[in-house]
Every structure is written in structure tokens, then in C-alpha cells.
Design an enzyme around this catalytic site. Structure first.
Site, PDB file in Angstrom:
ATOM      1  N   HIS A  60      41.268  42.316  34.389  1.00  0.00           N
ATOM      2  CA  HIS A  60      40.954  43.347  35.386  1.00  0.00           C
ATOM      3  C   HIS A  60      39.575  43.926  35.144  1.00  0.00           C
ATOM      4  O   HIS A  60      39.333  44.571  34.119  1.00  0.00           O
ATOM      5  CB  HIS A  60      42.001  44.462  35.330  1.00  0.00           C
ATOM      6  CG  HIS A  60      41.906  45.427  36.462  1.00  0.00           C
ATOM      7  ND1 HIS A  60      42.073  45.050  37.778  1.00  0.00           N
ATOM      8  CD2 HIS A  60      41.638  46.764  36.495  1.00  0.00           C
ATOM      9  CE1 HIS A  60      41.943  46.106  38.569  1.00  0.00           C
ATOM     10  NE2 HIS A  60      41.668  47.162  37.815  1.00  0.00           N
ATOM     11  N   HIS A  62      36.065  45.804  37.231  1.00  0.00           N
ATOM     12  CA  HIS A  62      35.207  46.229  38.341  1.00  0.00           C
ATOM     13  C   HIS A  62      33.802  46.234  37.736  1.00  0.00           C
ATOM     14  O   HIS A  62      33.406  47.210  37.091  1.00  0.00           O
ATOM     15  CB  HIS A  62      35.563  47.630  38.834  1.00  0.00           C
ATOM     16  CG  HIS A  62      37.013  47.822  39.170  1.00  0.00           C
ATOM     17  ND1 HIS A  62      37.600  47.255  40.287  1.00  0.00           N
ATOM     18  CD2 HIS A  62      37.999  48.503  38.532  1.00  0.00           C
ATOM     19  CE1 HIS A  62      38.880  47.604  40.323  1.00  0.00           C
ATOM     20  NE2 HIS A  62      39.149  48.345  39.273  1.00  0.00           N
ATOM     21  N   GLN A  65      31.235  49.107  37.551  1.00  0.00           N
ATOM     22  CA  GLN A  65      31.532  50.307  36.762  1.00  0.00           C
ATOM     23  C   GLN A  65      30.936  50.240  35.347  1.00  0.00           C
ATOM     24  O   GLN A  65      30.890  51.242  34.640  1.00  0.00           O
ATOM     25  CB  GLN A  65      33.042  50.569  36.724  1.00  0.00           C
ATOM     26  CG  GLN A  65      33.569  50.971  38.098  1.00  0.00           C
ATOM     27  CD  GLN A  65      35.059  51.280  38.127  1.00  0.00           C
ATOM     28  OE1 GLN A  65      35.680  51.505  37.102  1.00  0.00           O
ATOM     29  NE2 GLN A  65      35.629  51.278  39.319  1.00  0.00           N
ATOM     30  N   ARG A  86      36.652  59.724  39.621  1.00  0.00           N
ATOM     31  CA  ARG A  86      36.479  58.812  40.743  1.00  0.00           C
ATOM     32  C   ARG A  86      35.300  59.238  41.635  1.00  0.00           C
ATOM     33  O   ARG A  86      34.555  58.395  42.135  1.00  0.00           O
ATOM     34  CB  ARG A  86      37.770  58.749  41.569  1.00  0.00           C
ATOM     35  CG  ARG A  86      37.811  57.561  42.509  1.00  0.00           C
ATOM     36  CD  ARG A  86      39.110  57.480  43.268  1.00  0.00           C
ATOM     37  NE  ARG A  86      39.225  58.544  44.262  1.00  0.00           N
ATOM     38  CZ  ARG A  86      40.007  58.475  45.336  1.00  0.00           C
ATOM     39  NH1 ARG A  86      40.743  57.401  45.546  1.00  0.00           N
ATOM     40  NH2 ARG A  86      40.077  59.466  46.195  1.00  0.00           N
ATOM     41  N   ARG A 212      48.451  53.193  48.231  1.00  0.00           N
ATOM     42  CA  ARG A 212      47.869  54.282  49.020  1.00  0.00           C
ATOM     43  C   ARG A 212      46.750  53.786  49.923  1.00  0.00           C
ATOM     44  O   ARG A 212      46.438  54.413  50.926  1.00  0.00           O
ATOM     45  CB  ARG A 212      47.387  55.424  48.110  1.00  0.00           C
ATOM     46  CG  ARG A 212      46.276  55.081  47.169  1.00  0.00           C
ATOM     47  CD  ARG A 212      45.755  56.284  46.371  1.00  0.00           C
ATOM     48  NE  ARG A 212      44.533  55.928  45.670  1.00  0.00           N
ATOM     49  CZ  ARG A 212      44.489  55.356  44.470  1.00  0.00           C
ATOM     50  NH1 ARG A 212      45.609  55.087  43.830  1.00  0.00           N
ATOM     51  NH2 ARG A 212      43.343  55.039  43.912  1.00  0.00           N
ATOM     52  N   HIS A 236      46.575  47.473  42.011  1.00  0.00           N
ATOM     53  CA  HIS A 236      46.746  48.672  41.192  1.00  0.00           C
ATOM     54  C   HIS A 236      48.068  49.303  41.589  1.00  0.00           C
ATOM     55  O   HIS A 236      48.322  49.492  42.782  1.00  0.00           O
ATOM     56  CB  HIS A 236      45.682  49.727  41.520  1.00  0.00           C
ATOM     57  CG  HIS A 236      44.271  49.362  41.169  1.00  0.00           C
ATOM     58  ND1 HIS A 236      43.263  49.348  42.097  1.00  0.00           N
ATOM     59  CD2 HIS A 236      43.689  49.065  39.986  1.00  0.00           C
ATOM     60  CE1 HIS A 236      42.114  49.052  41.506  1.00  0.00           C
ATOM     61  NE2 HIS A 236      42.346  48.863  40.224  1.00  0.00           N
ATOM     62  N   GLU A 239      49.494  54.047  38.667  1.00  0.00           N
ATOM     63  CA  GLU A 239      48.560  54.422  37.607  1.00  0.00           C
ATOM     64  C   GLU A 239      48.587  55.928  37.374  1.00  0.00           C
ATOM     65  O   GLU A 239      48.504  56.384  36.236  1.00  0.00           O
ATOM     66  CB  GLU A 239      47.135  53.980  37.987  1.00  0.00           C
ATOM     67  CG  GLU A 239      46.080  54.360  36.944  1.00  0.00           C
ATOM     68  CD  GLU A 239      44.664  53.903  37.301  1.00  0.00           C
ATOM     69  OE1 GLU A 239      44.460  53.457  38.452  1.00  0.00           O
ATOM     70  OE2 GLU A 239      43.777  54.000  36.440  1.00  0.00           O
ATOM     71  N   HIS A 273      48.088  48.217  35.653  1.00  0.00           N
ATOM     72  CA  HIS A 273      48.461  49.505  35.032  1.00  0.00           C
ATOM     73  C   HIS A 273      49.978  49.683  34.912  1.00  0.00           C
ATOM     74  O   HIS A 273      50.514  49.669  33.824  1.00  0.00           O
ATOM     75  CB  HIS A 273      47.834  50.713  35.744  1.00  0.00           C
ATOM     76  CG  HIS A 273      46.350  50.652  35.854  1.00  0.00           C
ATOM     77  ND1 HIS A 273      45.543  50.517  34.750  1.00  0.00           N
ATOM     78  CD2 HIS A 273      45.519  50.691  36.935  1.00  0.00           C
ATOM     79  CE1 HIS A 273      44.274  50.477  35.146  1.00  0.00           C
ATOM     80  NE2 HIS A 273      44.238  50.577  36.465  1.00  0.00           N
ATOM     81  N   ASP A 324      38.753  46.805  32.973  1.00  0.00           N
ATOM     82  CA  ASP A 324      38.736  47.725  34.104  1.00  0.00           C
ATOM     83  C   ASP A 324      37.389  48.438  34.276  1.00  0.00           C
ATOM     84  O   ASP A 324      36.466  47.884  34.842  1.00  0.00           O
ATOM     85  CB  ASP A 324      39.912  48.715  33.909  1.00  0.00           C
ATOM     86  CG  ASP A 324      40.238  49.505  35.165  1.00  0.00           C
ATOM     87  OD1 ASP A 324      39.517  49.355  36.172  1.00  0.00           O
ATOM     88  OD2 ASP A 324      41.212  50.277  35.152  1.00  0.00           O
TER      89      ASP A 324
HETATM   90 ZN    ZN Z   1      40.973  49.000  38.517  1.00  0.00          ZN
END
Ligand code: ZN
Length: 450
Positions: A60, A62, A65, A86, A212, A236, A239, A273, A324
Site C-alpha cells: 500500500h 501513495h 505522500q 488529511r 465513504r 481502505h 481505518e 487497514h 502507505d
Molecule cells: Zn492509504
């Protein structure tokens, strides 16, 4: 075509244990064609100077990031949690350009190789230009990641992510999520285009950002198409407590509970997660054959909570690890923190080992990450066996943390003795990869982003 190669290692991690005097031969397609233990060193094999481990899958990532690792650690006034983090992450997500993404990912992927990861699953949702409009080429950002992986020499499973709304009750995205806007057609289109370039080092799957962010109909439609194509599906899930509460308010069910009842969850699925899961939900995930992707350092950094590792291992569930948000790029640190968090909460030692009925927690966790990584990546990456991709890493035999360690404890020391042991050599699909991250492009990208 890779060239066929033959290696001889004094020790290698084969079928879940250290084996002595191991011949590893790779074929021209970059897979192991022969794995033999307890043999004499053949004269035509390259003798390796120490023990070798299979490469691990980072389940996992991103990549963008990486640009905020260490730069989101100052609390703003009052409360600081996942949701305030976030907002800071979005600030970079809104600015980053395709060349910056490529430079950051190329640096990150070399760091992952340096730590002994040989494959990365990229959960990719930065699809659109900074103003939210689609790029002329819908693959613009995806191809930046593909080029970065090719430059580094790491294997890549790209997972274009479906992201449609800002919350369970929302009808669309918020303004600062405009770059994530996507439809089942757009993400399936990216995955299909990448599958046409598939190789031992490149695969594609589908990501569903979260319950979501994806409505029920789109979730089922995308998952059905992914299943038909045999692609891995990542999502995801569970989490944060707010996500569980919102899901309960919307569906009267918890996220994993709802998913198991309403989506075609099977062995292609990888739940990222699953921090807030009940025993019954975990049993359901195991029965469906789905895997769980644990990201211990990010889950700790974001205050997500503690996954029931002992329960999951006792169920013989499939799992792997991911980094992540990339606050660390080291699988040893991920496995150490995974075990230590359990020890702190349960006030016991060797939680993973005990749950799996084995002596070595490091052996159990490494074995789980190795076995689970293949399903997350959608490729044969299960270690030293004929037909698996010819990846290995060689921990520096001169490393301080390994000094005087008897060979049978080498994996324990790698995971539980700091400082980190660098990898002296890493091979992916039968080829040596460079271990020095390309700093220049990364530094230039960081200067303009910060
Ligand atoms: Zn993630």
C-alpha cells in the site's frame, strides 16, 4: 528479456525457514527456474557473500505522500488527528505536477528497493489536473508513476482509485478533492490501458477509495468488472472510528460487515487497514479469502488504532504490509512496530509467534508478508520457488546489528535489532537494481512544493 543467471547463497529463506547452500537460477523471463537446497556450489554460479531473503511486496503506497513525510508533525492549535493531517496532505495533493510526482516516486521507489521491497502496490487517486479538469491524456499521472518504477527497477501494481464523493451522505467531492474525481469507466479505462503494457514488472488492479468515497452501485459495477478481468481489488476500510460511525448511521452495519454482505468480496480483495474490525468481521474476511494490508507506521502516525493481529493470525488470515504515507520506507520497522504495538497493548511478548504456534515472531510476520504480498500485487511474488519472480535482497553481512548473530537468528535480528541493516544488493526479476535514490529531481520537487 533478462539474462538467465545462477546464484549460490550460503543461506536463503526457502519455504518459511533458513536453508543452507542454496542454488538459485533465474530464466530469461525473470523467474526462478531452479531452486535447490543443500547442494555444492556449482562452478558456473555466482557465490553471494551472505544470506539472502526474497524481496517483499509493499502492499500500500501513495507515492506523493513521500513529499510530506516528517513535514506534518507539528500540531496545530487544539486537536490534531487523521482528519487534520488529511487537510495538510491535501495541500500537497493539490499542487503536485506530473514531473514532480515522477521525481518523488522515483526517489521513493529507490528507497523501497534499498530497504528490500522489490514490488509496490500504488493506490493512485491523483487523476486530474490541479484545477480538477481531466488531463488530455487520462493516464498522465499514472504514467508518471510507471516511469518512476521503471527508472528505479522496482515492480509496480498500479491501482487507479475510484473516488466519487466526500462522505456517505454527500453527492459529490469537496472542492479540495477535485483532482480525485473519477468514474467506474475512467478507472477501468486506466487499468485496461496498463494491462496492455503488462510485464513481469507491471500489473494493474483497481482501488475503491473507501466506502465513504464510492456509492454502492459504482462499487458493485467496478468490482464486477475487476473480477471478470481477474484483477486485484484494494480498498481502505475501517481505518477510523468516524468512518465506522458514519457507516452505521447510513447502513446500520459496520464497514466490513456491510462490505461482506453487499460486495463480491473474494480472494482478489485486499482490505487496507481494517483497524476497527470485530472478530466476526475478521472471520468473514478470512472465509471470503480476502487479504488485509497492514500499514503499522502510518496507522501509528495517524492514531488509527491497533489491529487484532493475534486474532487474524490465529484465523490463518492472509495479510501483507504497506508503507502507505511513507513516514518510513523500511519493512523491518513495519514488522517491528506491528509486533511491538501488540506487546504494549497485551503486555506479552512474541504475540505473532504465539498466535501462529511458532517460535519466531519475525519469521511469522515475514512469512505472512511474503505470502500475502502476491495476492495484493496480482503477480507471482511468493519467494524462492520455481515460477516465482526472481527477486532477492542481501542484507549487508558487515552491518553492526548483525555482528555476532548466529545465522538462524538473522531474521530476528534484522527485525528487532536497530539500527537498520542496509541491503548490500537487491535483485528484481533476475536483474541488479541501483540502490542510490536519485536526489536531484526529488530535491527540486521538494523545493518547489515547500
Ligand atoms: Zn492509504
Amino acid at each position: 528479456m533478462a539474462e538467465a543467471r545462477r546464484f549460490f547463497a550460503p543461506r536463503a529463506w526457502v519455504a518459511g525457514a533458513w536453508a543452507r547452500d542454496v542454488l538459485l537460477a533465474s530464466d530469461g523471463g525473470g523467474s526462478w527456474s531452479e531452486v535447490r537446497t543443500g547442494c555444492e556450489a556449482p562452478t558456473d554460479a555466482e557465490v553471494l557473500p551472505g544470506a539472502v531473503l526474497p524481496g517483499l511486496v509493499n502492499g500500500h503506497s501513495h507515492a506523493f505522500q513521500r513529499a510530506i513525510a516528517g513535514l506534518a508533525e507539528r500540531g496545530t492549535a487544539g486537536h490534531d488527528d487523521f482528519w487534520s493531517w488529511r487537510e495538510r496532505m491535501y495541500a500537497v495533493a493539490l499542487r503536485i505536477t506530473p514531473p514532480q510526482l515522477e521525481a518523488i516516486a522515483a526517489f521513493l521507489y529507490a528507497e523501497l528497493l534499498q530497504a528490500g521491497y522489490t514490488h509496490v502496490c500504488e493506490f493512485h487517486y491523483l487523476h486530474n489536473d490541479a484545477d480538477g479538469r481531466p488531463y488530455a491524456d487520462p493516464l498522465e499521472m499514472s504514467l508518471a508513476l510507471v516511469r518512476a518504477a521503471q527508472r528505479a527497477g522496482i515492480g509496480l501494481t498500479l491501482l487507479p482509485a475510484l473516488y466519487m464523493r466526500s462522505g456517505f451522505a454527500a453527492s459529490g467531492l469537496s472542492e479540495h478533492q477535485r483532482r480525485f474525481a473519477s468514474t467506474p469507466e475512467s478507472v477501468l479505462g486506466i487499468a485496461q490501458a496498463l494491462r496492455r503494457q503488462a510485464s513481469p514488472l507491471l500489473a494493474a488492479g483497481i482501488a475503491l477509495h473507501s466506502l465513504r468515497a464510492v456509492d454502492d452501485g459504482a462499487l458493485r459495477e467496478t468490482a464486477a468488472a475487476a473480477r471478470q478481468a481477474g484483477m486485484p481489488v484494494h480498498m481502505h476500510v475501517a481505518e477510523q472510528q468516524a468512518e465506522v460511525d458514519d457507516c452505521l448511521a447510513r447502513h446500520w452495519q459496520r464497514p466490513i460487515e456491510w462490505l461482506l454482505a453487499n460486495a463480491p468480496v473474494d480472494s482478489h480483495w485486499n482490505l487496507v487497514h481494517a483497524t476497527r474490525s470485530t472478530e466476526a468481521e475478521l472471520e468473514g474476511v478470512r472465509d471470503a479469502g480476502a487479504g488485509i494490508v497492514l500499514c503499522p507506521t502510518t496507522e501509528a502516525n495517524l492514531g488509527d488504532g491497533v489491529f487484532d493481529l493475534g486474532g487474524w493470525l490465529a484465523l490463518q488470515g492472509r495479510c501483507c504490509i504497506g508503507s502507505d504515507s511513507h513516514v518510513t520506507r523500511d519493512w523491518c520497522e513495519e514488522l517491528r512496530l506491528l509486533e511491538y504495538t501488540q506487546r504494549v497493548v497485551l503486555r506479552r511478548r512474541n504475540v505473532a509467534g504465539h498466535a501462529a504456534g511458532q517460535e519466531s515472531s519475525a519469521g511469522v510476520l515475514f512469512g505472512a508478508a511474503l505470502a500475502g504480498g502476491s495476492g495484493a500485487a496480482g503477480l507471482r511474488l511468493g519467494g524462492f520457488a520455481v515460477g516465482e519472480r526472481a527477486d532477492f535482497c542481501l542484507p549487508d553481512p558487515q552491518a553492526l546489528a548483525l555482528a555476532g548473530v548466529p545465522p538462524e537468528h538473522l531474521l530476528d535480528a534484522l527485525v528487532f535489532s536497530s539500527p537498520r541493516t542496509p541491503m548490500a544488493r537487491v535483485c528484481v526479476a533476475g536483474r541488479d537494481v541501483p540502490l542510490a535514490p536519485p536526489r536531484e529531481g526529488f530535491l527540486a520537487a521538494m523545493r518547489s512544493l515547500w
